[in-house]
Design an enzyme around this catalytic site. Structure first.
Site, PDB file in Angstrom:
ATOM      1  N   ASP A   1       0.855  -1.182   0.000  1.00 35.60           N
ATOM      2  CA  ASP A   1       0.000   0.000   0.000  1.00 35.60           C
ATOM      3  C   ASP A   1       0.896   1.239   0.000  1.00 35.60           C
ATOM      4  OD1 ASP A   1      -2.056   1.781   0.217  1.00 35.60           O
ATOM      5  OD2 ASP A   1      -2.770   1.094   2.170  1.00 35.60           O
ATOM      6  N   MET A   2       0.821   2.028  -1.069  1.00 35.70           N
ATOM      7  CA  MET A   2       1.619   3.239  -1.159  1.00 35.70           C
ATOM      8  C   MET A   2       1.115   4.247  -0.127  1.00 35.70           C
ATOM      9  SD  MET A   2       3.556   2.119  -3.473  1.00 35.70           S
ATOM     10  CE  MET A   2       4.590   3.585  -3.597  1.00 35.70           C
TER      11      MET A   2
ATOM     12  N   ASP B   1      -3.122   2.566  -5.924  1.00 33.21           N
ATOM     13  CA  ASP B   1      -2.005   2.616  -4.979  1.00 33.21           C
ATOM     14  C   ASP B   1      -1.857   1.372  -4.097  1.00 33.21           C
ATOM     15  OD1 ASP B   1      -4.278   2.997  -3.486  1.00 33.21           O
ATOM     16  OD2 ASP B   1      -3.604   4.827  -2.491  1.00 33.21           O
ATOM     17  N   GLU B   2      -2.524   0.264  -4.441  1.00 40.64           N
ATOM     18  CA  GLU B   2      -2.337  -0.939  -3.622  1.00 40.64           C
ATOM     19  C   GLU B   2      -2.514  -2.203  -4.456  1.00 40.64           C
ATOM     20  OE1 GLU B   2      -5.415  -1.801  -0.653  1.00 40.64           O
ATOM     21  OE2 GLU B   2      -6.625  -0.210  -1.538  1.00 40.64           O
TER      22      GLU B   2
END
Length: 343
Positions: free
Chosen positions: A7-8, A101-102
């Site tokens: 996860d960013m 983003d994940e």
């Protein structure tokens, strides 16, 4: 299985800081600048003031008067996302990207899964200048919980024994699949933690929450049989709500507006747009009716989504008492890929 969830951290805000280092260590929110706009992502400095995703921007500014607001740039984030997850894909393990983003990776068979995950995390920071949190466990549900436990740049491993204890102490709002409305209904029943949820029987949960109830019964026991599915495409996105029987048009309008807001936020967060809007109703007699419309251009933003959903609802609703109202968008495509054609 060894499932890794990556996860960013504060992705949109982190990319903005990467492009403009002057924003580093300052309270930053990405989202709509007008008073009715919402926060898409907040930097960790902004979060110290209580600013969070999906919060109205006027509220965020009241909590943090020195908040810096920058508009969302979907195309830019999509470009960075493809580079980061393209790099992770090169490790050769099955990867399912679930949002901009994940992603989940099935790293079963790796000689040292934890060491591999740390290498990925370190290399993403070195190559792209971005922070990524990782969670490693034996299923998707616990891997996602793990990645959220030590943000930013955290790395957490949850084995089966530890998983059971962690779930017991989790607030129900932290259990994947429980949204605000479901959490509110559970609290009305006196259910506040995973330990409380363990006391409910499968049949009761299924009767009260449908398919989700069965999933909750399994999840709170650490059971999640979902596989990592590369290339899996989301078919639709949206929300639906069950409520006490009513025929109040004012209530329906309010719920449609909230559904449009939530759906628009989810679409922006996941970097997708859609061409087909569907409204679903269920009558007091449990009869279900839907109406859809497909548009030549994607429907974007909560205002446009509400406008089209309201028109569909008005043509569908006949004045009877309803017990469920839903709004969804389908015929989806990646929004940032469309944006990139114009960069």
């Amino acid at each position: 299985m060894d499932i890794l969830h990556v996860d960013m951290d504060a992705f949109f805000a982190s990319v903005e800081i990467l492009l403009n280092p002057a924003l580093k260590n300052k309270p930053l929110a990405v989202g709509g600048r007008n008073p009715s706009g919402i926060v898409t992502t907040a930097s960790y400095e902004a979060r110290k003031y209580g600013v969070h995703s999906a919060m109205p921007m006027f509220m965020a500014k009241s909590l943090c008067p020195n908040l810096i607001v920058v508009p969302t740039r979907k195309g830019v984030y999509g470009e960075v996302s493809r580079k980061v997850f393209g790099y992770l894909e090169h490790y050769g393990y099955k990867m399912e990207q679930v949002s901009i983003d994940e992603a989940y990776l099935d790293i079963t068979g790796a000689k040292d899964p934890a060491a591999l995950a740390k290498t990925m995390q370190r290399e993403v920071a070195r190559r792209f200048g971005l922070s990524m949190s990782c969670g490693l466990s034996y299923n998707k549900f616990l891997a996602k919980i793990a990645s959220d436990m030590d943000k930013p740049a955290g790395f957490t491993v949850i084995d089966e024994a530890r998983g059971r204890e962690i779930i017991k102490d989790l607030p129900i709002s932290k259990i994947h699949g429980i949204g605000k409305k479901t959490a509110a209904r559970l609290r009305e029943l006196g259910i506040h933690t995973g330990a409380d949820l363990l006391l409910l029987e499968r049949d009761f949960l299924k009767e009260s929450f449908g398919k989700m109830g069965t999933e909750l019964y399994d999840r709170v026991r650490g059971v999640d049989l979902r596989l990592v599915e590369p290339g899996r495409k989301r078919k639709s996105i949206g929300t639906e709500e069950t409520f006490p029987e009513t025929r109040s048009r004012a209530f329906f309008k309010e719920r449609l507006m909230e559904s449009a807001r939530q759906t628009a936020f989810l679409m922006e967060k996941k970097g997708i747009v859609g061409y087909t809007v569907t409204v679903k109703i269920k009558t007091r007699d449990f009869d279900t009716h839907t109406k859809s419309k497909t548009f030549p251009e994607p429907v974007e933003g909560e205002k446009a989504l509400y406008r089209e959903a309201k028109a569909l609802f008005d043509s569908l609703y006949g004045g009877e008492k309803l017990r469920l109202l839903g709004l969804s968008v389908s015929a989806l495509e990646e929004n940032y890929s469309r944006q990139l054609r114009f960069l």
